[in-house]
Scaffold this motif. Structure first.
Motif, mmCIF file in Angstrom:
data_model
loop_
_atom_site.group_PDB
_atom_site.id
_atom_site.type_symbol
_atom_site.label_atom_id
_atom_site.label_comp_id
_atom_site.label_asym_id
_atom_site.label_seq_id
_atom_site.Cartn_x
_atom_site.Cartn_y
_atom_site.Cartn_z
ATOM 1 N N UNK A 1 -22.104 -12.140 -36.265
ATOM 2 C CA UNK A 1 -22.320 -11.017 -35.343
ATOM 3 C C UNK A 1 -21.204 -9.976 -35.503
ATOM 4 N N UNK A 2 -19.972 -10.459 -35.540
ATOM 5 C CA UNK A 2 -18.835 -9.528 -35.682
ATOM 6 C C UNK A 2 -18.851 -8.819 -37.031
ATOM 7 N N UNK A 3 -19.271 -9.537 -38.068
ATOM 8 C CA UNK A 3 -19.297 -8.959 -39.414
ATOM 9 C C UNK A 3 -20.317 -7.828 -39.507
ATOM 10 N N UNK A 4 -21.393 -7.947 -38.739
ATOM 11 C CA UNK A 4 -22.484 -6.980 -38.839
ATOM 12 C C UNK A 4 -22.419 -5.876 -37.795
ATOM 13 N N UNK A 5 -21.333 -5.835 -37.029
ATOM 14 C CA UNK A 5 -21.194 -4.744 -36.059
ATOM 15 C C UNK A 5 -21.188 -3.401 -36.800
ATOM 16 N N UNK A 6 -21.936 -2.481 -36.242
ATOM 17 C CA UNK A 6 -22.031 -1.182 -36.894
ATOM 18 C C UNK A 6 -21.836 -0.056 -35.887
ATOM 19 N N UNK A 7 -22.179 1.157 -36.325
ATOM 20 C CA UNK A 7 -21.999 2.324 -35.463
ATOM 21 C C UNK A 7 -22.827 2.208 -34.194
ATOM 22 N N UNK A 8 -24.045 1.655 -34.325
ATOM 23 C CA UNK A 8 -24.902 1.497 -33.151
ATOM 24 C C UNK A 8 -24.225 0.628 -32.101
ATOM 25 N N UNK A 9 -23.565 -0.409 -32.571
ATOM 26 C CA UNK A 9 -22.877 -1.313 -31.654
ATOM 27 C C UNK A 9 -21.753 -0.583 -30.931
ATOM 28 N N UNK A 10 -20.996 0.176 -31.697
ATOM 29 C CA UNK A 10 -19.881 0.906 -31.081
ATOM 30 C C UNK A 10 -20.376 1.917 -30.055
ATOM 31 N N UNK A 11 -21.488 2.605 -30.377
ATOM 32 C CA UNK A 11 -22.033 3.590 -29.447
ATOM 33 C C UNK A 11 -22.542 2.912 -28.185
ATOM 34 N N UNK A 12 -23.314 1.817 -28.377
ATOM 35 C CA UNK A 12 -23.887 1.130 -27.209
ATOM 36 C C UNK A 12 -22.794 0.517 -26.344
ATOM 37 N N UNK A 13 -21.684 0.119 -26.957
ATOM 38 C CA UNK A 13 -20.579 -0.445 -26.188
ATOM 39 C C UNK A 13 -19.870 0.625 -25.369
ATOM 40 N N UNK A 14 -19.973 1.865 -25.824
ATOM 41 C CA UNK A 14 -19.302 2.970 -25.120
ATOM 42 C C UNK A 14 -20.179 3.534 -24.008
ATOM 43 N N UNK B 1 -24.775 -7.667 -27.811
ATOM 44 C CA UNK B 1 -25.201 -8.950 -27.259
ATOM 45 C C UNK B 1 -25.138 -8.981 -25.735
ATOM 46 N N UNK B 2 -24.198 -8.236 -25.134
ATOM 47 C CA UNK B 2 -24.096 -8.232 -23.673
ATOM 48 C C UNK B 2 -25.313 -7.561 -23.043
ATOM 49 N N UNK B 3 -25.746 -6.456 -23.637
ATOM 50 C CA UNK B 3 -26.948 -5.796 -23.131
ATOM 51 C C UNK B 3 -28.171 -6.681 -23.341
#
Length: 1024
Positions: A152-165, A217-219
């Motif tokens: 999961x951590x290896x595949x984090x991408x821009x979408x993840x960073x945006x959704x986390x923000x 994953x939290x969402x």
């Protein structure tokens, strides 16, 4: 090899394993276990031929998993594999093995399985094969969770960073599926808590629910946890949390989120069923303790917290004391080596923790105060189930693989023993390498019918003790008495006495009689799967081809053997042999099913490649089918040899007892045969089962057809004579429980074609035990039967019981009699019968009984279909670990539920037919826990004798009156099952009044005042 590797193999769906071993190193037992469940090929190599043989192994097979247990290195290790396969399989290698290749080139990742072994994997390949079915090893679960977290951590991408923000915006957009706008602040707060805590075990969550391509994953959890009840981690259980906190019954938010937001701060319990302790004394630098969830046999994920450091625990060590205290099956102990940093003579707080913060126990540790050095403890135990006059057990010094001096003491005589027999169950329970079992035959001096105290002694200490009586069964020259005895004790230990030799001589004559009844010549199919049995296969084939009955086909399924087995088979020139070569190793179940599909015979028999038959076996079974025209299946007895072909240990034969057969298998497939019709109607072997597939098949055919026991001994079973054999003993409880659950489901779903022709009045004498009483009555209410009348007679219980019963009466669910004193069982029964509908039959039922849905109809059906029948009784199924199971059924496994109405203790089995199908068994007596009495029978009797049997004895009086005076019979109905929970009302009365308890339960009498009131007298013979 290590246990964690065995557990890993259990968790993946694979077909073929390649195990590479150094020729100088012996193979380990854990690998044998893995290969029993999977299909394995062993490649023995040395440093010089490693590469050559490694390449050659791929020419014959493709592999899903390679376990390389060597230290040999190669420059092109992965390249060789890639060249020979489309996809690099899973690899387990030694941690110090050098692979001088770039894993990234092959998209491979590595993770440590243990200190000594690494797993190399392609994530998509591992994810596809992982089944998450075997959960005995929390440490393995943590490793697998870490794999998914890493991915999961290896595949984090821009979408993840945006959704986390901008997660609040996402929560707003999806608010409809998580409670609406009004819950937005709550969900934002939940997201923050999930992000800041370890409450959501990301690896577990992604692995368990097979979640792919998750940007946040939290969402994902917040969107799914409410509707799909997806758990955040392995430890949290929604139902347990609500059970521990009943004030939360009506909360509107997900219980997991409630705990995350509020429960932790409020220090709420999350599971009342979690128990555990830490021992204060530290022996040899090892801290010991246990932790378990009561009712859950799997180890739970626990930790030790020392000051502020966390250490994971693997609490899966078997402890006899835990099993005796009914802490599941006892496999919940742990051992933890205290790190050196705490050896400073200062106080350190050690907490046993579940679910990160939930403290189970706590001690203060100081190396000066707590540490002790000791000699390694000597432990041991007798087995609770005793074979005839053979006692088994184990004794060992923990940490020492050599046998320890020990002796067995009976009364005042001592006998030295050597405990050096290998037992797989000891190995799995970490009793050294498992080679510490013993067997001891009781000397003739103590086979006298009297109870004797037997002690296991080592280092001048008694380490285990049992009491048992041993009887010289002479059967009074009556084979029916032997049949009765064999229904609860289906084994005879050698050497045999003369009465038993007489019985076996009669069996020989029965075989001759059956051989004389072969008046036609139907084709018989013999199915023989084989895998790597080059030293044994010829003997098995010869025993089939030399049978006195000639019209047979022998289907041999060669399961991709890698030795010279195929050459041995091809050396036979007989057109009755049909050889099938599996393209890969399918395992015994699928191989037998292949044989069944190819079979043409009217009757089907099985012979394993390491066993054989006497020459008249097939002919005798055909004769039995001719005599028993309604038989769908038959089984006979066998000679059982251990380790060597001339080492005959015992003879196994038991007349069929369906209740015992659901507890423990005593019918071997090599002495079992069946018609083609029952196979075509019900199918063959369950290929989803890894063990006990033969037991499962026998139970299935027993349920849907008629199976008869045939008292002949014409089969030879060789136990542990082949290195790759799978024992038929019930050793791995978790596997046998699957078979038992399968059988329960069959019985529950079985359809019966009959209607109730008579109403039934259920008479329940009751005292206290509200929980049991509720369960009893609910089992009756669930029948929703118009023909049922329920009458409860309460013997002066406490207020909460009375209140419950009055409420049921007011709702017209029961008739109720409330006594102002405890009148005992018998008087209460008579009271209930007096107010029952005179048209109804009578069912006497304990208030701690639980009735299954077909039990009462089956009892009625038998009562009216069987000639001269007056009373029928069901299986009386006692819960697992009930102390009296082996008193009634010596052969039973005490840790599995079992019927005890067919009882060695009561010696109540009578008039057993020569060939028995187990459906109905005549008995002389049954304890009145649950009995069905025809109204006409009751009207002809005197009723139950309350005068001479106030609480007990009345059942014996009544049974003998029915049989001796009315000339009616009592039958046990095998398919009617009623559970007996053995409630605590007796001890409750003792606490209230010792005098009243003794009068009722010990003396079984009435007081002078009560005698005057009810017109009773004490019999002249009833004196102490």
């Amino acid at each position: 090899m290590e246990e964690i590797i065995y557990d890993f193999i259990k968790n993946i769906d694979i077909d073929n394993i390649l195990f590479i071993k150094d020729t100088s190193i012996n193979e380990n037992i854990f690998l044998n276990n893995a290969f029993n469940d999977k299909k394995g090929v062993t490649l023995s190599v040395n440093e010089n031929d490693f590469i050559q043989n490694f390449k050659k192994s791929f020419s014959k097979n493709s592999y899903d998993l390679i376990i390389d247990n060597t230290d040999f290195s190669s420059e092109n290790y992965l390249k060789i594999i890639k060249k020979e396969t489309d996809e690099i399989p899973l690899l387990i290698i030694k941690s110090d093995k050098k692979i001088n290749e770039d894993l990234n080139e092959y998209n491979l990742t590595t993770i440590s399985l243990s200190e000594n072994y690494d797993l190399i994997y392609l994530f998509d390949n591992l994810d596809k094969k992982l089944n998450n079915s075997y959960k005995f090893n929390p440490m393995l679960n943590n490793i697998l969770n870490q794999i998914y977290l890493n991915e999961y951590n290896k595949n984090k991408n821009l979408k993840n960073k945006i959704s986390s923000t901008i997660y609040p915006l996402s929560l707003l957009i999806h608010s409809k599926q998580i409670g609406g706008i009004k819950n937005l602040p709550l969900n934002i707060k939940s997201y923050k808590q999930l992000d800041e805590s370890n409450f959501l075990n990301i690896g577990y969550y992604l692995r368990t629910y097979k979640i792919k391509n998750c940007n946040n994953v939290y969402l994902h959890y917040l969107y799914n946890c409410l509707n799909k009840n997806q758990k955040p981690n392995e430890e949290f259980n929604y139902h347990r949390y609500i059970e521990a906190n009943p004030d939360l019954n009506n909360i509107s938010i997900n219980p997991a989120l409630h705990y995350l937001l509020y429960g932790r701060k409020e220090e709420r319990d999350i599971n009342l069923h979690i128990r555990g302790t830490v021992q204060e004394t530290v022996l040899d630098n090892v801290l010991r303790g246990w932790i378990a969830e009561i009712g859950n046999n799997y180890p739970i994920d626990a930790k030790l917290k020392i000051d502020n450091k966390i250490y994971p625990l693997n609490a899966n060590i078997y402890r006899e004391d835990l099993e005796k205290k009914h802490i599941n099956h006892g496999e919940h102990g742990f051992e933890f080596i205290i790190p050196e940093e705490y050896k400073d003579n200062n106080d350190h707080k050690i907490e046993l923790i579940y679910f990160d913060t939930f403290k189970i126990d706590e001690i203060t540790y100081n190396s000066k105060k707590n540490d002790r050095s000791s000699k390694k403890p000597v432990k041991g135990a007798f087995q609770s189930s005793i074979k005839d006059t053979l006692i088994k057990g184990w004794v060992a010094e923990i940490g020492n693989n050599e046998p320890v001096p020990a002796k067995i003491k009976i009364e005042n005589k001592s006998y030295p023993i050597i405990a050096d027999i290998y037992r797989e169950d000891l190995k799995l329970k970490h009793i050294n390498q498992g080679k510490h079992g013993f067997e001891f035959s009781i000397p003739d001096d103590f086979i006298d019918g009297k109870e004797h105290k037997i002690q296991l002694i080592a280092e001048n200490k008694v380490i285990s003790e049992i009491s048992h009586s041993f009887v010289k069964y002479d059967f009074e020259n009556n084979i029916e008495r032997f049949f009765s005895h064999s229904m609860t004790s289906p084994e005879m230990i050698l050497p045999l006495n003369e009465p038993r030799k007489k019985i076996l001589a009669v069996m020989n004559n029965i075989a001759k009689y059956l051989c004389g009844n072969v008046n036609d010549n139907p084709l018989v199919t013999v199915i023989m799967p084989v895998y790597n049995r080059e030293d044994l296969i010829e003997n098995a084939i010869t025993s089939v081809l030399t049978q006195s009955y000639k019209n047979l086909e022998l289907i041999i399924i060669n399961d991709n053997s890698t030795d010279n087995t195929l050459d041995k088979i091809n050396s036979f020139d007989d057109n009755r042999i049909k050889l099938i070569n599996n393209p890969e190793n399918y395992g015994v179940s699928k191989s037998r099913n292949i044989g069944l599909k190819e079979s043409r015979g009217k009757y089907i028999m099985y012979l394993d490649s390491d066993n054989n038959w006497e020459k008249d076996y097939v002919k005798t079974m055909i004769g039995a089918f001719n005599v028993l025209e309604d038989a769908d299946a038959l089984y006979s007895g066998q000679y059982v040899y251990e380790k060597e072909k001339n080492n005959l240990k015992y003879i196994r034969y038991g007349t069929i007892n369906k209740g015992l057969l659901m507890n423990r298998n005593y019918v071997d497939l090599n002495s079992f045969c069946h018609t083609r019709e029952i196979y075509e109607e019900n199918g063959g072997f369950d290929e989803g089962l890894k063990r006990f597939v033969d037991w499962d098949l026998i139970l299935k055919y027993m349920t849907y057809g008629k199976i008869y026991s045939i008292p002949v001994i014409l089969s030879n079973y060789y136990f542990n004579i082949a290195e790759n054999s799978i024992s038929n003993d019930v050793k791995l409880l978790n596997q046998s429980e699957i078979v038992i659950e399968n059988q329960k489901k069959r019985l529950e779903s079985k359809k019966y074609d009959f209607n109730m022709k008579h109403g039934v009045s259920v008479i329940i004498p009751s005292y206290e035990s509200l929980k049991d009483l509720k369960e009893c009555l609910n089992s009756l209410f669930e029948l929703k039967a118009s023909w049922l009348e329920i009458i409860v007679i309460d013997n002066n219980s406490s207020e909460d019981v009375i209140k419950y019963l009055i409420d049921l009466k007011d709702k017209h669910k029961i008739k109720l009699i409330l006594n102002n004193e405890n009148l005992g069982f018998t008087y209460a029964v008579n009271q209930g019968i007096e107010i029952s509908d005179i048209r109804n039959d009578i069912l006497l039922l304990n208030n701690d009984a639980v009735v299954t849905k077909n039990a009462i109809p089956l009892l009625q059906k038998a009562a009216y279909e069987l000639k001269d029948c007056g009373i029928t009784v069901p299986q009386q199924v006692l819960p697992a670990n009930t102390k009296t199971i082996n008193v009634h059924v010596p052969f039973a496994q005490k840790n599995i539920e079992c019927d005890v109405n067919l009882s060695n203790h009561h010696k109540n089995i009578i008039n057993v037919p020569l060939f028995h199908n187990g459906e109905y068994t005549e008995i002389s007596f049954a304890a009145f826990f649950c009995v069905y009495i025809k109204r006409d029978t009751y009207n002809k009797s005197l009723g139950l004798d309350a005068e001479l049997g106030r609480h007990f004895r009345s059942d014996m009086i009544y049974c003998n009156y029915i049989r001796s005076i009315l000339n009616q019979k009592i039958y046990h109905v095998s398919e009617a099952r009623v559970y007996h929970k053995l409630q605590q009302a007796t001890s409750t009365l003792r606490k209230k009044s010792e005098k009243e308890h003794n009068l009722l339960y010990v003396q079984n009498r009435w007081s002078p005042e009560e005698q005057k009131k009810y017109g009773f007298k004490t019999a002249k013979w009833d004196v102490d």
